[in-house]
Design a protein around this motif. Structure first.
Motif, PDB file in Angstrom:
ATOM      1  N   ILE A   1       0.851  -1.186   0.000  1.00 33.03           N
ATOM      2  CA  ILE A   1       0.000   0.000   0.000  1.00 33.03           C
ATOM      3  C   ILE A   1       0.890   1.241   0.000  1.00 33.03           C
ATOM      4  CG2 ILE A   1      -1.802   1.285   1.201  1.00 33.03           C
ATOM      5  CD1 ILE A   1      -2.770  -1.355   2.369  1.00 33.03           C
ATOM      6  N   PHE A   2       1.761   1.373   0.992  1.00 34.29           N
ATOM      7  CA  PHE A   2       2.683   2.499   1.090  1.00 34.29           C
ATOM      8  C   PHE A   2       4.087   1.986   0.756  1.00 34.29           C
ATOM      9  CE2 PHE A   2      -0.514   2.858   4.577  1.00 34.29           C
ATOM     10  CZ  PHE A   2      -1.360   3.742   3.932  1.00 34.29           C
ATOM     11  N   ASN A   3       4.556   2.271  -0.444  1.00 33.60           N
ATOM     12  CA  ASN A   3       5.826   1.730  -0.935  1.00 33.60           C
ATOM     13  C   ASN A   3       6.902   2.807  -0.928  1.00 33.60           C
ATOM     14  OD1 ASN A   3       5.011  -1.120  -2.266  1.00 33.60           O
ATOM     15  ND2 ASN A   3       3.375   0.379  -2.572  1.00 33.60           N
ATOM     16  N   SER A   4       7.909   2.645  -0.064  1.00 32.25           N
ATOM     17  CA  SER A   4       9.025   3.586   0.015  1.00 32.25           C
ATOM     18  C   SER A   4      10.081   3.250  -1.037  1.00 32.25           C
ATOM     19  CB  SER A   4       9.653   3.536   1.411  1.00 32.25           C
ATOM     20  OG  SER A   4       8.709   3.838   2.408  1.00 32.25           O
ATOM     21  N   ASN A   5      10.931   4.219  -1.347  1.00 35.96           N
ATOM     22  CA  ASN A   5      12.038   4.033  -2.310  1.00 35.96           C
ATOM     23  C   ASN A   5      11.546   3.498  -3.644  1.00 35.96           C
ATOM     24  OD1 ASN A   5      13.832   4.775  -0.276  1.00 35.96           O
ATOM     25  ND2 ASN A   5      14.221   2.669   0.341  1.00 35.96           N
ATOM     26  N   ALA A   6      10.364   3.938  -4.071  1.00 39.04           N
ATOM     27  CA  ALA A   6       9.716   3.339  -5.238  1.00 39.04           C
ATOM     28  C   ALA A   6       9.850   4.212  -6.482  1.00 39.04           C
ATOM     29  CB  ALA A   6       8.244   3.071  -4.947  1.00 39.04           C
ATOM     30  N   ILE A   7      10.024   3.540  -7.604  1.00 38.68           N
ATOM     31  CA  ILE A   7      10.012   4.166  -8.923  1.00 38.68           C
ATOM     32  C   ILE A   7       8.960   3.437  -9.755  1.00 38.68           C
ATOM     33  CG2 ILE A   7      11.337   4.690 -11.005  1.00 38.68           C
ATOM     34  CD1 ILE A   7      13.864   4.516  -9.287  1.00 38.68           C
ATOM     35  N   SER A   8       8.104   4.192 -10.444  1.00 37.03           N
ATOM     36  CA  SER A   8       7.053   3.553 -11.236  1.00 37.03           C
ATOM     37  C   SER A   8       6.903   4.240 -12.583  1.00 37.03           C
ATOM     38  CB  SER A   8       5.711   3.575 -10.494  1.00 37.03           C
ATOM     39  OG  SER A   8       5.203   4.889 -10.422  1.00 37.03           O
ATOM     40  N   TYR A   9       6.357   3.482 -13.517  1.00 35.20           N
ATOM     41  CA  TYR A   9       6.016   4.023 -14.834  1.00 35.20           C
ATOM     42  C   TYR A   9       4.591   3.591 -15.170  1.00 35.20           C
ATOM     43  CZ  TYR A   9       5.507   4.417 -19.869  1.00 35.20           C
ATOM     44  OH  TYR A   9       5.030   4.703 -21.114  1.00 35.20           O
ATOM     45  N   THR A  10       3.763   4.555 -15.568  1.00 35.37           N
ATOM     46  CA  THR A  10       2.404   4.280 -16.003  1.00 35.37           C
ATOM     47  C   THR A  10       2.256   4.725 -17.449  1.00 35.37           C
ATOM     48  OG1 THR A  10       1.530   4.574 -13.769  1.00 35.37           O
ATOM     49  CG2 THR A  10      -0.044   4.709 -15.579  1.00 35.37           C
ATOM     50  N   SER A  11       1.799   3.837 -18.283  1.00 33.09           N
ATOM     51  CA  SER A  11       1.703   4.115 -19.712  1.00 33.09           C
ATOM     52  C   SER A  11       0.559   5.066 -20.012  1.00 33.09           C
ATOM     53  CB  SER A  11       1.499   2.806 -20.471  1.00 33.09           C
ATOM     54  OG  SER A  11       0.166   2.345 -20.295  1.00 33.09           O
ATOM     55  N   PRO A  12       0.554   5.681 -21.180  1.00 35.20           N
ATOM     56  CA  PRO A  12      -0.643   6.429 -21.587  1.00 35.20           C
ATOM     57  C   PRO A  12      -1.804   5.470 -21.813  1.00 35.20           C
ATOM     58  CG  PRO A  12       0.927   6.271 -23.396  1.00 35.20           C
ATOM     59  CD  PRO A  12       1.621   5.740 -22.182  1.00 35.20           C
ATOM     60  N   ASN A  13      -2.991   6.004 -21.797  1.00 33.18           N
ATOM     61  CA  ASN A  13      -4.191   5.204 -22.043  1.00 33.18           C
ATOM     62  C   ASN A  13      -4.317   4.960 -23.548  1.00 33.18           C
ATOM     63  OD1 ASN A  13      -6.959   4.376 -22.456  1.00 33.18           O
ATOM     64  ND2 ASN A  13      -7.375   5.072 -20.386  1.00 33.18           N
ATOM     65  N   LEU A  14      -4.196   3.694 -23.956  1.00 34.26           N
ATOM     66  CA  LEU A  14      -4.254   3.318 -25.360  1.00 34.26           C
ATOM     67  C   LEU A  14      -5.482   2.448 -25.586  1.00 34.26           C
ATOM     68  CD1 LEU A  14      -0.483   2.417 -25.870  1.00 34.26           C
ATOM     69  CD2 LEU A  14      -1.626   4.565 -26.480  1.00 34.26           C
ATOM     70  N   TRP A  15      -6.499   3.024 -26.241  1.00 32.28           N
ATOM     71  CA  TRP A  15      -7.734   2.312 -26.542  1.00 32.28           C
ATOM     72  C   TRP A  15      -8.363   1.694 -25.280  1.00 32.28           C
ATOM     73  CZ3 TRP A  15      -3.186   1.155 -29.370  1.00 32.28           C
ATOM     74  CH2 TRP A  15      -3.093   1.842 -30.579  1.00 32.28           C
ATOM     75  N   GLY A  16      -8.256   2.423 -24.161  1.00 31.44           N
ATOM     76  CA  GLY A  16      -8.848   1.973 -22.911  1.00 31.44           C
ATOM     77  C   GLY A  16      -7.933   1.151 -22.032  1.00 31.44           C
ATOM     78  N   LEU A  17      -6.753   0.777 -22.533  1.00 34.43           N
ATOM     79  CA  LEU A  17      -5.828  -0.077 -21.781  1.00 34.43           C
ATOM     80  C   LEU A  17      -4.666   0.746 -21.241  1.00 34.43           C
ATOM     81  CD1 LEU A  17      -5.288  -3.071 -21.013  1.00 34.43           C
ATOM     82  CD2 LEU A  17      -3.834  -3.203 -23.055  1.00 34.43           C
ATOM     83  N   GLN A  18      -4.393   0.567 -19.938  1.00 33.68           N
ATOM     84  CA  GLN A  18      -3.295   1.293 -19.300  1.00 33.68           C
ATOM     85  C   GLN A  18      -2.504   0.342 -18.415  1.00 33.68           C
ATOM     86  OE1 GLN A  18      -4.320   4.692 -16.689  1.00 33.68           O
ATOM     87  NE2 GLN A  18      -2.774   5.832 -17.808  1.00 33.68           N
ATOM     88  N   GLY A  19      -1.186   0.347 -18.564  1.00 28.08           N
ATOM     89  CA  GLY A  19      -0.318  -0.507 -17.770  1.00 28.08           C
ATOM     90  C   GLY A  19       0.528   0.293 -16.804  1.00 28.08           C
ATOM     91  N   SER A  20       0.938  -0.369 -15.726  1.00 33.28           N
ATOM     92  CA  SER A  20       1.782   0.279 -14.716  1.00 33.28           C
ATOM     93  C   SER A  20       2.758  -0.737 -14.146  1.00 33.28           C
ATOM     94  CB  SER A  20       0.917   0.861 -13.594  1.00 33.28           C
ATOM     95  OG  SER A  20       1.709   1.538 -12.628  1.00 33.28           O
ATOM     96  N   VAL A  21       4.003  -0.310 -13.953  1.00 33.37           N
ATOM     97  CA  VAL A  21       5.022  -1.154 -13.321  1.00 33.37           C
ATOM     98  C   VAL A  21       5.708  -0.344 -12.223  1.00 33.37           C
ATOM     99  CG1 VAL A  21       5.440  -2.632 -15.317  1.00 33.37           C
ATOM    100  CG2 VAL A  21       6.736  -0.507 -15.064  1.00 33.37           C
ATOM    101  N   MET A  22       6.154  -1.031 -11.163  1.00 35.15           N
ATOM    102  CA  MET A  22       6.800  -0.363 -10.027  1.00 35.15           C
ATOM    103  C   MET A  22       7.929  -1.211  -9.481  1.00 35.15           C
ATOM    104  SD  MET A  22       5.379   0.347  -6.198  1.00 35.15           S
ATOM    105  CE  MET A  22       5.982  -1.288  -5.771  1.00 35.15           C
ATOM    106  N   LEU A  23       9.013  -0.563  -9.099  1.00 37.99           N
ATOM    107  CA  LEU A  23      10.125  -1.213  -8.406  1.00 37.99           C
ATOM    108  C   LEU A  23      10.483  -0.371  -7.192  1.00 37.99           C
ATOM    109  CD1 LEU A  23      12.476  -3.267  -8.129  1.00 37.99           C
ATOM    110  CD2 LEU A  23      13.826  -1.732  -9.591  1.00 37.99           C
ATOM    111  N   ALA A  24      10.502  -1.006  -6.007  1.00 39.27           N
ATOM    112  CA  ALA A  24      10.911  -0.332  -4.770  1.00 39.27           C
ATOM    113  C   ALA A  24      12.131  -1.055  -4.217  1.00 39.27           C
ATOM    114  CB  ALA A  24       9.772  -0.347  -3.746  1.00 39.27           C
ATOM    115  N   MET A  25      13.170  -0.305  -3.923  1.00 40.11           N
ATOM    116  CA  MET A  25      14.433  -0.883  -3.469  1.00 40.11           C
ATOM    117  C   MET A  25      14.538  -0.835  -1.950  1.00 40.11           C
ATOM    118  SD  MET A  25      16.614   0.851  -6.541  1.00 40.11           S
ATOM    119  CE  MET A  25      15.443   2.211  -6.630  1.00 40.11           C
TER     120      MET A  25
END
Length: 358
Positions: free
Chosen positions: A162-186
């Protein structure tokens, strides 16, 4: 010569004001928050020392429906579709004025900066995981602090994912209703990248009335991050969820797996609905069945219904009624605060509360 300098100085001053006004027009900072409190009754309560029933309880509850919090958010338009953003968000406990609904730190809910563009958003800092966001999008009761999927979530893994420290994430643009997200916390531990390492991903599809979500999370124990409550419980999480709008009615269903290292391997199957009886009157309900695949005698069922009446765009009164039945070693509770863990057998709970948003 002096007159020329005066004209030049006035011109530069005017240009400076114009630039300052232009920058101000392209930037914004917002103060926001939620104040939510309720009266709570439960027919049984857990004695943390013995695990037995300590009897019925009456208490003033912080955050009966939404988490009490305040925060600052800001955006600056860089041009060409690029923006920088930030958010600093703190949980509060209205019963004593302390921290609450967070990882125990001042801005323990969210503290991040991001760069957004037509190619997606890159974010760094304390943030919610893709698993949490996908669960929120498809929970029947919108992750209410009482009788919802949030209770089973925190019951299993506390603040982890829920609360992720030291985190880096990328969320894609919305493409035809589909959106992806990835996260890495060290985890931040020198010489051991795996200690406290957390990562997750999600895909959310939205098309008109339909929302469908799939998410994954994997987190290790350890690392240098120390929070209260703990946010480094070792577990693997998986989620499939769906919701659909039928005019004033929204139906939702999901399956979530919390595989906690050395403990439960819980599957939570849920379903429910939300209905706008009137524009200012909303009712909802949800049922959450939890089963431990490691030991099938450990299972529980949590059910809750709620009604909220909007006094204005910012204020509401609400009531909620919940029921939970625990078998074996299962300890599902009724509310995130004051009743997170329950006892064996049946427990009934009721809240009556007031919420204001600003």
């Amino acid at each position: 010569m002096g007159e020329v300098r005066k004209v030049v100085s006035m011109s530069l001053l005017a240009t400076g004001f114009l630039l300052a006004n232009e920058v101000h027009a392209q930037s914004s900072v917002t103060l926001y928050g939620i104040a939510d409190t309720a009266l709570l009754y439960t027919s049984k309560s857990l004695n943390p020392q013995t695990g037995a029933n300590a009897g019925s309880q009456y208490s003033l509850l912080n955050s009966g429906s939404y988490p009490s919090l305040f925060g600052l958010s800001g955006t600056e338009d860089l041009g060409g579709g690029f923006q920088t953003k930030f958010k600093l968000e703190s949980g509060i406990d209205l019963t004593n004025g302390g921290f609450g609904n967070s990882n125990g730190n001042l801005f323990g809910r969210q503290a991040w900066v991001s760069l957004a563009s037509p190619y997606g958003e890159l974010k760094a800092g304390v943030q919610f995981s893709p698993l949490f966001n996908a669960g929120y999008a498809t929970d029947a009761r919108g992750y209410s602090m009482f009788g919802s999927g949030l209770v089973t979530y925190i019951d299993n893994v506390l603040g982890t994912s829920i609360f992720n420290s030291n985190a880096i994430s990328y969320t894609s643009p919305n493409l035809w209703g589909l959106q992806g997200s990835v996260m890495l916390a060290m985890g931040g531990q020198a010489g051991d990248f795996q200690a406290g390492r957390q990562y997750g991903a999600s895909l959310i599809y939205q098309n008109g009335s339909l929302t469908a979500a799939a998410a994954f999370y994997d987190g290790n124990a350890g690392g240098t991050v120390s929070t209260v409550p703990p946010t480094n419980v070792a577990f693997i999480g998986r989620l499939l969820g769906i919701s659909y709008h039928f005019g004033s009615l929204t139906t939702s269903a999901s399956v979530v797996n919390y595989k906690v290292a050395g403990s439960f391997n819980n599957y939570v199957v849920s379903g429910g609905m939300q209905y706008f009886v009137l524009p200012q009157l909303i009712v909802d309900g949800g049922v959450y069945w939890t089963s431990d695949r490691n030991e099938t005698t450990n299972h529980s069922i949590l059910a809750a219904v709620g009604a909220q009446y909007l006094l204005s765009k910012r204020s509401a009164v609400y009531t909620q009624v919940g029921f939970v039945n625990n078998h074996g070693k299962m300890n599902t509770g009724l509310a995130v605060n004051n009743a997170l863990y329950g006892v064996t057998g049946n427990t009934v709970g009721v809240t009556i509360g007031l919420r204001h948003m600003f």
